[in-house]
Scaffold this active site. Sequence first.
Site, PDB file in Angstrom:
ATOM      1  CB  CYS A  44      -4.735   5.565 -10.766  1.00 11.31           C
ATOM      2  SG  CYS A  44      -5.366   6.201 -12.332  1.00 11.31           S
ATOM      3  CD  GLU A  99      -0.473   6.993 -15.951  1.00  9.34           C
ATOM      4  OE1 GLU A  99      -0.485   6.457 -14.825  1.00  9.34           O
ATOM      5  OE2 GLU A  99      -1.485   7.122 -16.666  1.00  9.34           O
ATOM      6  NE  ARG A 100       5.569   4.835 -10.007  1.00  7.12           N
ATOM      7  CZ  ARG A 100       5.411   5.036  -8.702  1.00  7.12           C
ATOM      8  NH1 ARG A 100       6.471   5.235  -7.924  1.00  7.12           N
ATOM      9  NH2 ARG A 100       4.211   5.076  -8.174  1.00  7.12           N
ATOM     10  CB  CYS A 113      -1.839  10.672 -15.576  1.00  5.92           C
ATOM     11  SG  CYS A 113      -1.140  10.354 -13.931  1.00  5.92           S
TER      12      CYS A 113
END
EC number: 5.1.1.7
Length: 287
Positions: free
Chosen positions: A75, A221-222, A230
């Site tokens: 991330c 977001e997954r 993100c």
Amino acid sequence: MAVALRFTKMQGIGNDYVYINGFQERIDSPGELARKISDRHFGIGSDGLVLILPSATADVRMRMFNADGSESEMCGNAVRCVGKYVYDHGIQVKDVITVETRAGVKIVRLLFEAGKVCGATVDMGEPELHPARIPVLTETSGDGSQQRFVARPVDVNGQLYEITAVSMGNPHAVIFMKGIDDLDLPRIGPRFEHHPLFPKRTNTEFAEVISSTKVRMRVWERGAGETLACGTGACAVAVACVLNGYAGRDVEVELKGGSLHIHWDEASNHVYMTGGAVTVFSGEYYI
């Protein structure tokens, strides 16, 4: 008997995670812990969990778990905060921190204000544009004409969207459109995340071009749903802007939680992300 687990909550333009020093604390089931602490009513409340661990190839290693307990490659907002955490806690006291991730080693150059770390510029590496390595399922022709997935029409629940696919160590689907503030992301976001085109699921960015130097975006977001920011998504949007001819290689990406500056260097092909890193609070969580 409950055991006290020391933690620090940090955020990068609103993308908040709980950070735990793996040099001092032992976590046996990080995915389960991530689900519990991420709950904004019954836990600490966060977009996920980040473990800071010893590394054989870098100054530290980070493992990142989404709010649903799934482990992600990395991330961008979190890696900036890892750099600040490592410096502030004396694990490594230097201006440049190397961080091992599942997407490779990232170089974090710390930024200071009044002698304190306020942010960082991160070398995010080269964007991956080959569909099979993103991954996104598609037919690749022998002449190489299908080596990029740029502005391709894709049917999502009966509606066509032009998708540009980019990996920044994790998969992203970028859609350019007007009126992103009006989108019902909780409704349409999961349709992209779980679309059969993406065998490992995908993060999805809905981007609105403001000028050749500025773009706005919202992100699904997954494993986490809509978040305020993100970092890898902002990088993917910046790359997609260049691929589609919408912007140059220096662009400000405005997200719900704030802005990031993204530079895609033509000579090295590396993407550089600059943004803030903030400590919110520290405490103990009982497990």
